[in-house]
Every structure is written in C-alpha cells, then in structure tokens.
Design an enzyme around this catalytic site. Structure first.
Site, mmCIF file in Angstrom:
data_model
loop_
_atom_site.group_PDB
_atom_site.id
_atom_site.type_symbol
_atom_site.label_atom_id
_atom_site.label_comp_id
_atom_site.label_asym_id
_atom_site.label_seq_id
_atom_site.Cartn_x
_atom_site.Cartn_y
_atom_site.Cartn_z
ATOM 1 N N GLY A 253 66.393 38.369 39.850
ATOM 2 C CA GLY A 253 65.232 37.589 39.448
ATOM 3 C C GLY A 253 65.470 36.154 39.053
ATOM 4 C CD GLU A 295 69.606 45.733 41.846
ATOM 5 O OE1 GLU A 295 70.019 46.887 41.989
ATOM 6 O OE2 GLU A 295 68.401 45.469 41.616
ATOM 7 N N PRO A 296 70.844 39.674 42.696
ATOM 8 C CG PRO A 296 72.522 38.078 43.020
ATOM 9 C CD PRO A 296 72.293 39.486 42.535
ATOM 10 N N GLY A 297 68.680 37.821 44.861
ATOM 11 C CA GLY A 297 68.271 37.641 46.256
ATOM 12 C C GLY A 297 67.812 36.226 46.489
ATOM 13 N NE ARG A 298 62.496 34.150 43.577
ATOM 14 C CZ ARG A 298 61.256 34.388 43.964
ATOM 15 N NH1 ARG A 298 60.629 33.505 44.715
ATOM 16 N NH2 ARG A 298 60.645 35.502 43.603
ATOM 17 N NE ARG A 335 57.328 33.197 47.383
ATOM 18 C CZ ARG A 335 57.412 32.181 46.520
ATOM 19 N NH1 ARG A 335 57.379 30.917 46.957
ATOM 20 N NH2 ARG A 335 57.547 32.404 45.239
ATOM 21 C CE1 TYR A 339 54.622 34.482 45.005
ATOM 22 C CE2 TYR A 339 53.807 36.690 45.423
ATOM 23 C CZ TYR A 339 54.800 35.738 45.547
ATOM 24 O OH TYR A 339 55.951 36.045 46.230
ATOM 25 C CB CYS A 366 40.895 31.963 61.628
ATOM 26 S SG CYS A 366 39.123 31.714 61.745
ATOM 27 C CE1 TYR A 395 61.316 38.869 47.935
ATOM 28 C CE2 TYR A 395 62.152 36.929 46.818
ATOM 29 C CZ TYR A 395 62.125 38.293 46.970
ATOM 30 O OH TYR A 395 62.897 39.086 46.167
#
Length: 445
Positions: A253, A295-298, A335, A339, A366, A395
């Site tokens: 995160g 658990e890093p991803g971003r 994205r 949000y 559209c 993402y």
C-alpha cells in the site's frame, strides 16, 4: 471571465529531454516510441522497476521477504523481472497464478489471496504447491481443508485479519477497517476462532497472520499501528494455543507521486520503520520476531510507467477551459472515473515549454465522465501533440477494458534506449475473438 492563474512547471516529475527537445523515457525519445509503436502506448522504464525491487529487498534484508502485488501490473514479462530480482509474488486470482506459472515464476514463492476463491483456484494452488494460501473466511477454510485432505497434501496458510486500522486514503482502496469484505474480524474474536479451527486440521500448516490496510498510503504510522495490533493478536494466540506465529504479513500500500505535492516516505524509511515496529512489539510481548512479509505493487511499477497519447480534437469555448481530447481515455485508465485519481502530464514533443492555458484532458469514449485529468496547465495544445501522463505503471493496464469496442493499447519495456513489446496492441479482430453467432441466428437465404 478571468483566466485562472497558471502554475509554473514543477520539479516533479523530473524531465529528461533528447537533443530534439522531446521527453526521454528509459533513454528512449518518446516521439520515436510513438512513431514506432503508435498511441495510446504504455511505456515502462525497466531500470526504474528493478531499482525499486532492489530498494525493497535491501531494506528488508534478512528480516523477511518482499512479495510483489501482481494486481498492480500482471504480465509474463513483469513477473519474469520479479523472479529475476528474487521477489515473491502476491496473486489474487487463478489468472494471476496462471500468468506466473507461464512466466516460469516458482509457485513456491507465490501467496494466493482472494476473498472468494473458487474451487478451481484452490485446486490449482494445491496442485502447484504455492508458498502460502491466505485464508480469508470460514467458508474457504473448510473447503481448502477438505481439498487438501483429498489431495493428500499439507497446505501452508496465513489467516487474513481485518485489524480495524483505517488508512487515510480513498474509501474504495481502504481495506483494514472492521467494515470490510476482507478477512476475519479481530474485534469479535473471529480471527482466533479461525486459528483454532486451522490448528485442528492436519492438512493445514499455519504460518501466521496477514492484514492489508489500504493503498496509496503516504505515511508509515498506519503500518506501525497495524504491527502492534497484529502482535497483540499473536500474543493472545500464543496464550490460548501455545503456538508461536512464524510469519507476519502486513500487506502493501505504499503510495507514489502522482502529483508534484505528493510526498510519500521512501522505501528505506517505510520498511525500516515497519521492521522496527514489529521487532519492538515482539520484544514487549515476549515473543520471537516473526519473519516479515510485505506486498508492494504500486510503489514498484507505478512511477516507472508513462502513457503516451496523441491529441486529436481541441474544443475551445470562450470563457471555458478547453477540452483536449486524446486517442485513449477511461478504458486504458479508468482510475479518475472510479475514484477521482489525479495525475500530472506534459507535452512529450515540447515538455519544457511553459504553461499557457489550463485545460481539461479528456478521452474519446462515449461518457461525459471520460476524463484523464480534469485541470492541468499546459502549453497551448494543438492536434497532433503527444501527451505523456506520468505514474501510470500501476492499475492502468490491469483495469483496462474494451469499452466502446476499442482495442487495448500496446505496452513496451524500455531499457538504455531500447524498447521491446511486452503486450501486443489489440486489433479489431481481437475484439471478436470470443464472440459467437449461434446457429439460431444464422442468416436466412
């Protein structure tokens, strides 16, 4: 109507330019990439990805392991890099696990997550020997135990817990609070009840607890709080069962820079403080320090990605901000629509020009909500300009779609100026690949 005050170009993102004055990504001229591969185009800087993998690995040292959260960006080439860098992998579906296996990623270094795993996914995990299955609920616990017994296997597991920690981030990417679809509730005793059930099952081998408090977190304190809460749980588990937690997985995160004002803590600071918090909490409770999993991803792939678009129509209405339309949009980056995620961008063909107008950067889909950046200051934009949107490595491709029957973009990996395709651009025929016309609709005559 008075014009808004334009903001000068900021120091972030750092802009490297070619002799022709174009944006450079991974040593390659962005306009050369556009000429060769077209737009929209996902571009990834391989060196930047590997540097972040190594920063995490160095910061963790011998205290535990780093598991790449593949949901951020899951392709065979990306997982091959993670394997080469010695990381584990966090998979959340059978499709991600299948991709890992196709990339040659060792199943023994995979953690399988998911709040509603199918029988097929659990069976695949058992058959391939994944490193850990992270059990999310009692229904899954019983099914996994029965399947493991039937297969004659002993499956290593973690128990996911909702620790009641609310990270200060968007509600859609906040996962650690009590009201969450993920994990066993801590406050009502579900977590300990699940542990006792696992310990009664010879086919399940309990390693420890897992929690994940959210995404795009820009402070370390929530993890430190989670570490103390989870070590409290470990102490209570030891008191009631006599078993010592061997592993503590605190999820991922860590946030990245999307906007110039974003200031996430460094990887070294984040991991160092989490390690210290876990060690201190273990000592205070008289427990051995568990092996730590993050658990890093971003924060591994996010800032390494840039998306290139070509400007088409520019709608100018007196007194209103111009609408600058590009040849992509919400289907390759949903994205903002999901949000209200914000980005920054430059014109790749003249990135050092000073801002001249505030525009709304929109897509070609559209939907009125097809917006990439609602307000951004750019040089005067004309059709044919190339827009580079930063921090799109995480993402964007993972959430992409074929909305309006537009093919998905290509993705290239750039290193030392050399670019290689790692995801082919879809074609119109790809859009039809799984369509079927049943015999009942056959043409008459």
């Amino acid at each position: 109507m008075p014009q808004p005050e334009l903001q000068p170009r900021t120091a972030w993102p750092p802009l490297v330019t070619s002799p022709r004055g174009h944006l450079v990504i991974g040593g390659a001229d962005a306009l050369d990439l556009v000429e060769r591969f077209g737009t929209p185009l996902y571009v990834l800087d391989e060196v930047a990805i590997r540097q972040r993998c190594r920063a995490y690995r160095d910061a963790m040292g011998d205290a535990g392991v780093i598991a790449y959260a593949a949901k951020a960006l899951c392709t065979t080439a990306i997982l091959r890099i993670m394997d080469q860098e010695g990381l584990w992998m966090d998979a959340v579906s059978g499709g991600e696990l299948h991709t890992a296996l196709a990339a040659g990623f060792p199943a023994g270094r995979v953690l399988l997550h998911g709040n509603n795993k199918s029988d097929e996914e659990l069976r695949l995990a058992i058959e391939t020997g994944v490193g850990r299955v992270v059990i999310d609920n009692f229904y899954e616990l019983e099914r996994l135990a029965a399947m493991a017994r039937a297969a004659g296997r002993k499956v290593p597991v973690l128990l996911r817990v909702a620790p009641g920690v609310e990270a200060h981030t968007h509600e859609f990417i906040r996962t650690g609070q009590q009201e969450s679809k993920f994990g066993f509730d801590l406050a009502t005793g579900q977590a300990l009840a699940a542990l006792e059930r696992v310990l009664d099952e010879p086919a399940l081998d309990w390693y420890g607890f897992h929690c994940h408090i959210g995404s795009q977190i820009l402070a370390v304190e929530p993890w430190e709080q989670a570490a103390r809460i989870m070590m409290d749980l470990a102490a209570e588990a030891h008191r009631r069962t006599g078993r010592v937690m061997r592993e503590l997985d605190l999820g991922g995160g860590l946030g990245i820079r999307y906007l110039p004002q974003d200031e996430p803590p460094s990887i070294a600071e984040t991991v160092g403080r989490i390690r210290a918090a876990v060690a201190a909490a273990a000592e205070e409770r008289g427990l051995p320090v568990p092996r730590l999993i993050l658990e890093p991803g971003r924060s591994i792939v996010g800032e390494a990605g840039v998306t290139l678009y070509t400007v088409g129509a520019v709608k100018r209405v007196p007194g209103l901000a111009p609408y600058v339309a590009v040849d992509g949009g919400m289907a390759d980056n949903p994205r903002y629509a999901l949000y209200r995620a914000l980005y920054t961008a430059v014109l790749a063909n003249r990135p050092l020009d000073e801002p001249a107008e505030r525009v709304c950067l929109v897509g070609r889909y559209c939907e009125s909500g097809d917006i990439l950046i609602p307000q951004i200051d750019l040089p005067r934009v004309e059709p044919g300009d190339v827009v580079a949107v930063f921090s799109t490595g995480a993402y964007n491709y993972s959430m992409s779609s074929q909305y309006n029957r537009f093919p998905r973009p290509a993705m290239v990996l750039v290193r030392d100026g050399e670019a290689e395709v790692i995801v082919e651009r879809e074609t119109y025929d790809d859009l039809l690949r799984h369509d079927r016309i049943p015999p009942s609709l056959a043409r008459e005559g």
